[in-house]
Design an enzyme around this catalytic site. Structure first.
Site, PDB file in Angstrom:
ATOM      1  N   TYR A  38       0.761  -1.250  -0.045  1.00  0.00           N
ATOM      2  CA  TYR A  38      -0.133   0.084  -0.159  1.00  0.00           C
ATOM      3  C   TYR A  38       1.024   1.077   0.075  1.00  0.00           C
ATOM      4  CZ  TYR A  38      -3.529   3.542   1.717  1.00  0.00           C
ATOM      5  OH  TYR A  38      -4.007   4.481   1.530  1.00  0.00           O
ATOM      6  N   LYS A 123     -25.868   6.393  20.384  1.00  0.00           N
ATOM      7  CA  LYS A 123     -25.650   7.616  20.660  1.00  0.00           C
ATOM      8  C   LYS A 123     -23.962   7.607  20.715  1.00  0.00           C
ATOM      9  CE  LYS A 123     -26.891  11.893  22.542  1.00  0.00           C
ATOM     10  NZ  LYS A 123     -25.508  12.518  22.642  1.00  0.00           N
ATOM     11  N   ARG A 144     -20.348  21.442  14.150  1.00  0.00           N
ATOM     12  CA  ARG A 144     -21.898  21.937  14.173  1.00  0.00           C
ATOM     13  C   ARG A 144     -21.817  23.318  14.345  1.00  0.00           C
ATOM     14  NH1 ARG A 144     -25.121  20.558  19.084  1.00  0.00           N
ATOM     15  NH2 ARG A 144     -26.952  21.706  18.933  1.00  0.00           N
ATOM     16  N   GLU A 180     -21.075  11.388  13.250  1.00  0.00           N
ATOM     17  CA  GLU A 180     -19.991  11.678  14.268  1.00  0.00           C
ATOM     18  C   GLU A 180     -18.574  11.339  14.072  1.00  0.00           C
ATOM     19  OE1 GLU A 180     -22.114  12.761  16.703  1.00  0.00           O
ATOM     20  OE2 GLU A 180     -20.992  12.627  18.712  1.00  0.00           O
ATOM     21  N   CYS A 423       3.644  -2.792  57.091  1.00  0.00           N
ATOM     22  CA  CYS A 423       4.409  -3.689  57.931  1.00  0.00           C
ATOM     23  C   CYS A 423       5.767  -2.980  58.407  1.00  0.00           C
ATOM     24  CB  CYS A 423       4.944  -4.827  57.126  1.00  0.00           C
ATOM     25  SG  CYS A 423       5.873  -4.871  55.713  1.00  0.00           S
TER      26      CYS A 423
HETATM   27  S1  IVH Z   1     -29.202  12.710  15.298  1.00  0.00           S
HETATM   28  C1  IVH Z   1     -31.830  15.904  14.176  1.00  0.00           C
HETATM   29  N1  IVH Z   1     -27.817  10.504  15.973  1.00  0.00           N
HETATM   30  O1  IVH Z   1     -25.804  13.543  19.796  1.00  0.00           O
HETATM   31  C2  IVH Z   1     -31.095  14.885  14.787  1.00  0.00           C
HETATM   32  N2  IVH Z   1     -27.246  12.250  17.024  1.00  0.00           N
HETATM   33  O2  IVH Z   1     -27.927  16.486  20.274  1.00  0.00           O
HETATM   34  C3  IVH Z   1     -29.759  15.091  15.048  1.00  0.00           C
HETATM   35  N3  IVH Z   1     -25.144  11.987  18.199  1.00  0.00           N
HETATM   36  O3  IVH Z   1     -23.842  16.049  19.091  1.00  0.00           O
HETATM   37  C4  IVH Z   1     -28.852  14.266  15.637  1.00  0.00           C
HETATM   38  N4  IVH Z   1     -25.098   9.894  18.013  1.00  0.00           N
HETATM   39  O4  IVH Z   1     -23.681  14.585  17.235  1.00  0.00           O
HETATM   40  C5  IVH Z   1     -27.940  11.858  16.132  1.00  0.00           C
HETATM   41  N5  IVH Z   1     -27.105   8.034  16.220  1.00  0.00           N
HETATM   42  C6  IVH Z   1     -27.220   9.741  16.469  1.00  0.00           C
HETATM   43  C7  IVH Z   1     -26.299  10.129  17.362  1.00  0.00           C
HETATM   44  C8  IVH Z   1     -26.308  11.448  17.491  1.00  0.00           C
HETATM   45  C9  IVH Z   1     -24.462  10.839  18.511  1.00  0.00           C
HETATM   46  C10 IVH Z   1     -24.859  13.291  18.790  1.00  0.00           C
HETATM   47  C11 IVH Z   1     -24.734  14.390  17.818  1.00  0.00           C
HETATM   48  C12 IVH Z   1     -25.194  15.502  18.500  1.00  0.00           C
HETATM   49  C13 IVH Z   1     -26.098  15.149  19.784  1.00  0.00           C
HETATM   50  C14 IVH Z   1     -27.567  15.422  19.421  1.00  0.00           C
END
Ligand code: IVH
Length: 684
Positions: A38, A123, A144, A180, A423
């Site tokens: 690679y 999440k 964001r 993410e 000890c």
């Molecule tokens: S959806 C409109 N899905 O959690 C919906 N967010 O407040 C938008 N996050 O910082 C978010 N895992 O980056 C969504 N499976 C997931 C997520 C996720 C992590 C984070 C996101 C944001 C916070 C949401």
């Protein structure tokens, strides 16, 4: 300068191949070619692009290694605001029911209406990113920010190999993918390990690692930290048919080589949400990355539109958390604990906090170096982590909250005044070892049980019946403190112990009596000196002949023993230098533990065969092989399994095979049984 046709061809071929192997390696986790191959392809492409700068392109894999550091990040106004999701604060099952209830109410559903379909996912604990693709090409990546305006972090995002620079088979005008950026635990550990060995600062946790890396102005530095990405939604879309369900969207993104997490499920109603929440909680610790909960989303995009938003949060999604694995608290004190093997571990005494599902008031600091590297001091505000069943640890100090009243930098030796807190024996730290240790192996209460079990074990003093359970009872009832106390046990004491029949008590007493007659090698081994195993104990016994000689030997004399190096020698001198250990040895001898002492003359004779290697082959007329072996070893010789140039004698009996041939080839001396017997006779 025009670019030769073959160069254009080769460059596009290389880019395609490298992109393909990137996907195998970073997305599928299944490389098809060795790293070196690679690298070769990669360097060839880099060379061509340097030679013909006009050919450079934003989607070339060479764009992933980082570029010039930026002065600052440019602001990016999101085409569609990046919203956040409501967090369900009730971490029990009720959180899932409450969300389902709200959705049903908003949609005006009666209790009889069928359950809602939800897309459940994890999440992820990292940083939200918007990836903007125009005609299939990654043109911009932004954080964001406040949801309206973020920062342009394209250079850093390009260094994440999992993120496609071009979406194959998708050239719609605009496709924004949201997801993410995170760091896998293993990559986090590896990074920290590397930093540690170079004495450089470590990262506190994977989330900070991801966020810190993306906010790093020098993308070449970002390229050195391995980040990952999971897509979980869309931003602005033009000219791309949006699937009818959330699941459909993620499937389509996955088909474009966009990393999408497999831990996702479509479920029906609140019961489905609860099952998903519980299922993920159970495997949370086994996942290769950190999560802080799960996310539920109404699966139908049409229903999502119907539900709409409240202020900055969609009504169709919710985050359902797990108990936090990290919390902030303060250090009240730093204690030092002595482990079963004498290892000294600094432990932070904390203002109790609820973390990872329980109240934690102690957290390990691992060892002195770790404590100093993190610079944890009494009075500091720290981050405590407790993940799964792992013992709670202090991961770092919140320096911004340090006051002038914090304690001194940690110094284990000074803190203990050089003495074991259990000890009072001296403590030592060996070269290359992270841990300080107590040297009072035989005497230290913390090491008592371990020391006694070892002392009584089969290859040591071999006291049958003195196992785990009995040692536990004897120590807990304070009947035995040191190995010498074993020899003062009486019938009445033993028979009074719980679950001890008279017969077994008497068996144990006779085993103890029997063990008093031992050998010097066994006795040395039984002491449990660090780094002194059975073989070393035998060598030491043979070399020194008496315990007194061994106890008085200095480093130089010790290292003269074959196979004893400076570390072993050091452990031995430290052990005998500790007065507590010498007291126990005197008490053992006073209790009648003894062994045949060898005289100087005997040892001189013994050395007649010392260092000589024998190989036995074939069947001897009188002796069994084991007998021959025992006699050779008794006089200091060694018996090996195969013939080499280092073999001194081959003892050949009837039907000796290839070993005999080999001995003849190498010119090794060959003996028959009589020859061996006369050699042994002379050596005695
Ligand atoms: S959806 C409109 N899905 O959690 C919906 N967010 O407040 C938008 N996050 O910082 C978010 N895992 O980056 C969504 N499976 C997931 C997520 C996720 C992590 C984070 C996101 C944001 C916070 C949401």
């Amino acid at each position: 300068m025009s670019i030769p046709h073959h160069v254009v061809e080769r460059v596009s071929q290389l880019r395609e191949q490298i992109a393909y192997h990137n996907n195998c390696y970073y997305v599928l986790d299944a490389p098809e070619i060795p790293d070196a191959e690679y690298d070769r392809l990669f360097r060839e492409l880099q060379t061509l692009e340097t030679e013909y700068p006009q050919i450079a392109s934003a989607d070339s894999p060479t764009q992933r290694v980082g570029g010039q550091p930026l002065e600052q990040f440019e602001p990016v106004r999101h085409a569609m605001p990046m919203l956040s999701i409501r967090t369900e604060t009730d971490i029990s099952d009720a959180g899932a029911f409450a969300f389902d209830q709200r959705v049903r109410r908003e949609l005006g559903l009666t209790p009889e209406a069928p359950p809602i379909e939800y897309a459940c996912e994890l999440k992820f604990d990292g940083l939200a990113i918007n990836l903007r693709y125009e005609h299939g090409l990654l043109v911009q990546a932004a954080t964001r920010g406040d949801g309206e305006v973020g920062e342009d972090v394209t250079q850093n995002i390009r260094t994440i190999h999992q993120i496609p620079l071009r979406l194959e088979g998708c050239d719609c005008p605009v496709l924004e993918v949201r997801g993410e950026v995170y760091m896998r635990r293993r990559d986090f550990e590896r990074y920290n390990e590397k930093q540690r060995t170079q004495g450089l600062p470590t990262l506190v946790n994977p989330r900070n690692a991801a966020a810190g890396t993306i906010r790093q102005l020098d993308s070449a530095l970002a390229a050195r930290r391995k980040l990952s990405f999971f897509a979980y939604g869309l931003g602005e879309v033009r000219g791309w048919d949006i699937p009818a369900t959330h699941r459909g969207i993620l499937d389509r993104l996955a088909a474009l080589n966009m990393p999408v997490c497999d831990e996702r499920e479509v479920v029906q109603g609140a019961a489905g949400l609860v099952a998903f929440h519980q299922g993920v909680a159970a495997k949370r610790d086994a996942l290769p990355f950190d999560i802080d909960g799960v996310v539920y989303k109404v699966n139908s995009i049409a229903l999502q539109s119907e539900l709409g938003f409240v202020t900055r949060e969609p009504r169709w999604a919710v985050a359902h958390k797990f108990p936090a694995e990290e919390q902030i608290t303060t250090v009240r004190d730093i204690d030092i604990q002595v482990g079963r093997t004498g290892k000294l571990t600094p432990v932070a005494k904390l203002e109790p906090v609820f973390v990872g599902g329980t109240t934690v008031s102690n957290a390990t600091l691992h060892n002195e170096d770790e404590t100093r590297r993190k610079d944890v001091r009494i009075g500091d505000t720290v981050i405590v982590r407790r993940a799964g069943d792992v013992i709670p640890e202090v991961v770092g100090v919140v320096l911004s909250q340090r006051t002038s009243s914090v304690g001194e930098p940690f110094d284990l030796y000074r803190r203990l005044g050089g003495k074991c807190p259990e000890c009072g024996s001296s403590i030592v730290r060996e070269d290359g070892e992270a841990a300080w240790r107590c040297t009072g192996g035989l005497f230290c209460p913390a090491q008592r049980k371990q020391a006694l079990l070892h002392f009584a074990s089969r290859r040591a003093l071999d006291i049958e019946g003195l196992g785990d359970k009995l040692v536990e009872q004897l120590v807990d009832c304070k009947l035995v403190n040191t190995p010498a106390d074993i020899f003062h046990l009486t019938m009445s004491v033993l028979a009074n112990l719980e679950r001890m029949a008279e017969k077994s008590a008497s068996n144990i007493l006779s085993a103890i009596e029997h063990s008093k007659q031992t050998t010097l090698a066994r006795f040395i081994y039984a002491l449990g000196i660090r780094n002194v195993g059975e073989a070393t104990a035998k060598d030491l016994a043979r070399h020194f002949g008496t315990l007194e000689m061994l106890m008085h030997a200095d480093l130089e004399r010790l290292t003269a023993v074959p196979d004893v190096g400076p570390i072993v020698a050091q452990s031995i001198t430290e052990f005998f230098a500790e007065p507590h250990n010498r007291e126990v040895i005197s008490a053992l001898r006073a209790a009648g533990v003894s062994w045949p002492e060898t005289t100087v003359e005997q040892r001189a004779v013994q050395s007649a065969l010392s260092g000589k290697t024998f190989v036995l082959t074939g069947t001897l007329p009188q002796m069994t092989r084991d007998e021959a072996k025992a006699q050779i070893e008794a006089l200091g010789g060694k018996v090996a399994g195969s013939v080499s140039k280092k073999t001194d004698y081959v003892v050949a009996g009837a039907e000796a095979g290839s070993k005999l041939t080999k001995a003849q080839e190498l010119g090794v001396a060959i003996l028959d049984e009589d020859g061996l017997l006369s050699l042994l006779e002379h050596a005695k």
